[in-house]
Each structure stands twice: as structure tokens, then as C-alpha cells.
Design an enzyme around this catalytic site. Sequence first.
Site, PDB file in Angstrom:
ATOM      1  N   CYS A  84       0.807  -1.219  -0.035  1.00 26.01           N
ATOM      2  CA  CYS A  84       0.042   0.043   0.042  1.00 26.01           C
ATOM      3  C   CYS A  84       0.845   1.157   0.162  1.00 26.01           C
ATOM      4  O   CYS A  84       1.645   1.446   0.737  1.00 26.01           O
ATOM      5  CB  CYS A  84      -0.914   0.010   1.315  1.00 26.01           C
ATOM      6  SG  CYS A  84      -1.689   1.606   1.414  1.00 26.01           S
ATOM      7  N   TRP A 117      -7.162  -6.726   5.742  1.00 29.39           N
ATOM      8  CA  TRP A 117      -6.043  -7.304   5.612  1.00 29.39           C
ATOM      9  C   TRP A 117      -5.753  -8.461   6.435  1.00 29.39           C
ATOM     10  O   TRP A 117      -6.359  -8.406   7.575  1.00 29.39           O
ATOM     11  CB  TRP A 117      -4.914  -5.998   6.024  1.00 29.39           C
ATOM     12  CG  TRP A 117      -4.804  -4.879   5.092  1.00 29.39           C
ATOM     13  CD1 TRP A 117      -5.687  -3.874   5.269  1.00 29.39           C
ATOM     14  CD2 TRP A 117      -4.207  -4.777   3.807  1.00 29.39           C
ATOM     15  NE1 TRP A 117      -5.490  -2.902   4.119  1.00 29.39           N
ATOM     16  CE2 TRP A 117      -4.319  -3.264   3.366  1.00 29.39           C
ATOM     17  CE3 TRP A 117      -3.251  -5.269   3.339  1.00 29.39           C
ATOM     18  CZ2 TRP A 117      -3.965  -2.813   2.179  1.00 29.39           C
ATOM     19  CZ3 TRP A 117      -2.619  -4.989   1.969  1.00 29.39           C
ATOM     20  CH2 TRP A 117      -3.154  -3.761   1.492  1.00 29.39           C
ATOM     21  N   THR A 151      -8.387   0.044   7.007  1.00 28.42           N
ATOM     22  CA  THR A 151      -7.349   0.790   6.116  1.00 28.42           C
ATOM     23  C   THR A 151      -5.852   0.517   6.882  1.00 28.42           C
ATOM     24  O   THR A 151      -5.805   0.314   7.990  1.00 28.42           O
ATOM     25  CB  THR A 151      -7.514   2.072   5.666  1.00 28.42           C
ATOM     26  OG1 THR A 151      -7.413   2.876   7.077  1.00 28.42           O
ATOM     27  CG2 THR A 151      -8.817   2.182   4.972  1.00 28.42           C
ATOM     28  N   VAL A 152      -4.931   0.373   6.122  1.00 32.19           N
ATOM     29  CA  VAL A 152      -3.584   0.449   6.652  1.00 32.19           C
ATOM     30  C   VAL A 152      -3.077   1.828   5.932  1.00 32.19           C
ATOM     31  O   VAL A 152      -3.366   2.220   4.684  1.00 32.19           O
ATOM     32  CB  VAL A 152      -2.794  -0.647   5.942  1.00 32.19           C
ATOM     33  CG1 VAL A 152      -3.176  -1.901   6.909  1.00 32.19           C
ATOM     34  CG2 VAL A 152      -2.615  -0.897   4.560  1.00 32.19           C
ATOM     35  N   TYR A 215      -5.572   6.703  -8.962  1.00 31.18           N
ATOM     36  CA  TYR A 215      -6.671   6.215  -8.335  1.00 31.18           C
ATOM     37  C   TYR A 215      -7.968   6.759  -9.202  1.00 31.18           C
ATOM     38  O   TYR A 215      -9.032   5.894  -9.510  1.00 31.18           O
ATOM     39  CB  TYR A 215      -6.979   6.249  -6.724  1.00 31.18           C
ATOM     40  CG  TYR A 215      -6.103   5.234  -6.145  1.00 31.18           C
ATOM     41  CD1 TYR A 215      -6.493   3.872  -5.717  1.00 31.18           C
ATOM     42  CD2 TYR A 215      -4.851   5.650  -5.740  1.00 31.18           C
ATOM     43  CE1 TYR A 215      -5.559   3.253  -5.080  1.00 31.18           C
ATOM     44  CE2 TYR A 215      -3.843   4.899  -4.794  1.00 31.18           C
ATOM     45  CZ  TYR A 215      -4.156   3.511  -4.605  1.00 31.18           C
ATOM     46  OH  TYR A 215      -3.332   2.561  -3.858  1.00 31.18           O
TER      47      TYR A 215
END
Length: 377
Positions: A84, A117, A151-152, A215
Site C-alpha cells: 500500500c 488485511w 485501512t492501513v 486512483y
Amino acid sequence: MAEDQSSSDRGTAHSTRGSYVTGGEFTRDTNYIEDRIVADVDAVNVLPTAEPSRIGELGAGLTEGATAWPAVPGKYRLVAARACPWANRTLIVRRLLGLEDAISLATPGPVHDARSWTFDLDEGGTDPVLGTERLQENYFKRFPDYPRGITVPAMVDIESGAVVTNNYPQMTLDFSTEWREHHREGAPDLVPEAQWEEMKPVIERIFTEVNNGVYRCGFAGSQEAYDDAYDRLWAGLDWLEERLTDRRYLMGDTITEADIRLFTTLVRFDPVYHGHFKCNRSRLTELPALWGYARDLFQTPGFGDTIDFVQIKEHYYVVHEDVNPTQIVPKGPDLSGWITEHGREALGGSPFGDGTAPGPVRPEEQVEPGHNPLYPA
């Protein structure tokens, strides 16, 4: 931002299909857990309430409803997937500042389903410190009905197992300022106070037009949205190409937070964004200043040694079923050029200014051989 499961698991109830391309222009959800980890909780609590920022802020108070946590070594675990780009920033800053002893690291695998994840790279598929299989479990320990994406990067309180914050724009700024007491000797100043006001619009434009711009191209749901996103992205990249023609780094002679934020997009450009996200006017290797600049950073300790190209490609091509329904991961491109001479020294400057380079990567944190030209198979 999303682990290694079987193809049958990925193709069933927890498929990501429909999660990314939803029609029209892609809009990133920038509502994060805005708690902060700070050096002086009391001092931050009495500052005026701050407005949320998509790039982060220096010297500001907490946003409404946020909580301050103490910057105590050993209290937190950084969960940051190498795949990421947003998490990659924290890996670079943590290493440049020498925070490895203060903040431990968990690295989820490169692909994931719609849930979150997973810690599939660890023995038994469980993080050895947090004791969880999915990062989702750590979000739910904090907010049992957490409604947003898992999220990370995320900072997790080790004792409770609960996520403290996933506000990645602020996280790296706080690593530089609020954790200063725990920096290594010779750590660079990545956010010089005297340059911050000049740096903010640069960072803002990089975020909106480049970091998020790729993105916006890749997840566009219409031709019109894609065309607009493509034009905006390349206007931003052309601006950066011109800016970096006669200066070694974005803000001058030394590396700053701005360079870190740009680098994590550039290093993914040819392997994934050029083809997978249809950002294909030019390859990075065809842009003289940006390609030289990217190689200069890649070969600087703390940058390239955090990059796992195999995980990066697997993440994008497998997870984004909306864009790549076959989930086939391409073999290319040739990555050997990343370690060729770049010639940027001729522009002067020194990457760390009055500071020094970080030492060797810890063995347990090294990128797997064969996943990066710095680590041949």
C-alpha cells in the site's frame, strides 16, 4: 487499501467486486480515526480544536471528538502493508527517523478480500504481538460496529489490541514531531518548520493530482470521469517534471516529507498505474527528471529498501477485481533500471542535510530476495 487467500475464497462471499468502481468520478473517503499519539497529551488537549485535513497539519490541536494518546515507546504497533502506498510512507519515515525500537511493525500480506488485511505472512496466519488474524479484529476491538474501510497504516495499542488511529496523513507528521525524543541520532528533519507553509501547497497538489490522481483514473466509472482524471494527473506530473529539472528534491537540497509522499506513487507507476490504472501517456522511465529523481530516492537508504515489487503487483492486480476480473498478475516490467546511475548529484544538495543515513535494515524487516533489485534472488 487492502492479503493471500485462495482464489476460491476470493471469488465467493467476500469478493471485492463492486467495492472500487461505483460509477462516475472516484471519490476517496478521507474520514479517518483522528486520534493522535503525541508527546504531551495535556498540551495538545488545551489547543484550539482543529479542522480535519487531508494532508495533516503541524502544531494543531485535536479535531472534534478526537483523543490524544501518549507517545510511549513499546506501547504501539504499526500495521503497514508493503503493498500500500499510504502505508509505505510510514515504513519510510519510521526507518529514516530510527523509530524501530519505539514502534514495532506488523506487515500484512499483499492481498485481501472485502473484510480486511490479514496477517498471512506470519506463522500460523496470526500476528505474533497482537494475536489477531485480521486487522479487522483490531478495528472492532475499538469500534465494534466500525462502518468504514479497514485501512492501513494503522497504529494499534498493544495492550488493548484496539486501533488508535488510521489517519495516515497526520501519522507521519507526528512521527517527525511528536516522537522526536525517540529519534535516532542524526535523524533528518523531514518537516522543517520554516518550510512548512511553503511545503503545504506542494503536498496538497501532490495528493489531489498525483497520489489520488492515479486512483481517480483507475477507478473511474465513466469515460468522461476517466478523461478528466487522466488530464489532471498528467498536468500534475508535468508540473513535477518541470519542478524537478533544476532542483534535486521537491523543497530544495534535502529530503522532506513531500518527497516521501511523491515517491510512493512514482515507485508504483510503471509496475501498476501505467497499465492497471490506464495512466499510460508515458512510462516513468520516459520522464527524464522524474525518473532520475525516483532512482535517486530509491537508492537512498530508507526508501528503496522498503519496496516489495512482487507484493505491490499482487495487491493491485488481485484485489481490484473491478479493474482486473481475471486477477492475472503481469510478469513485467523490467525493474533492473532502478539501480542504474541517475546523475542527480550534479544538482547539489545532500539527502539528509546535517543528519545521517539510517543504518542497515534489520534482518526481520528486509524485503524478500528477488522482490526488489536491491535484494537479488
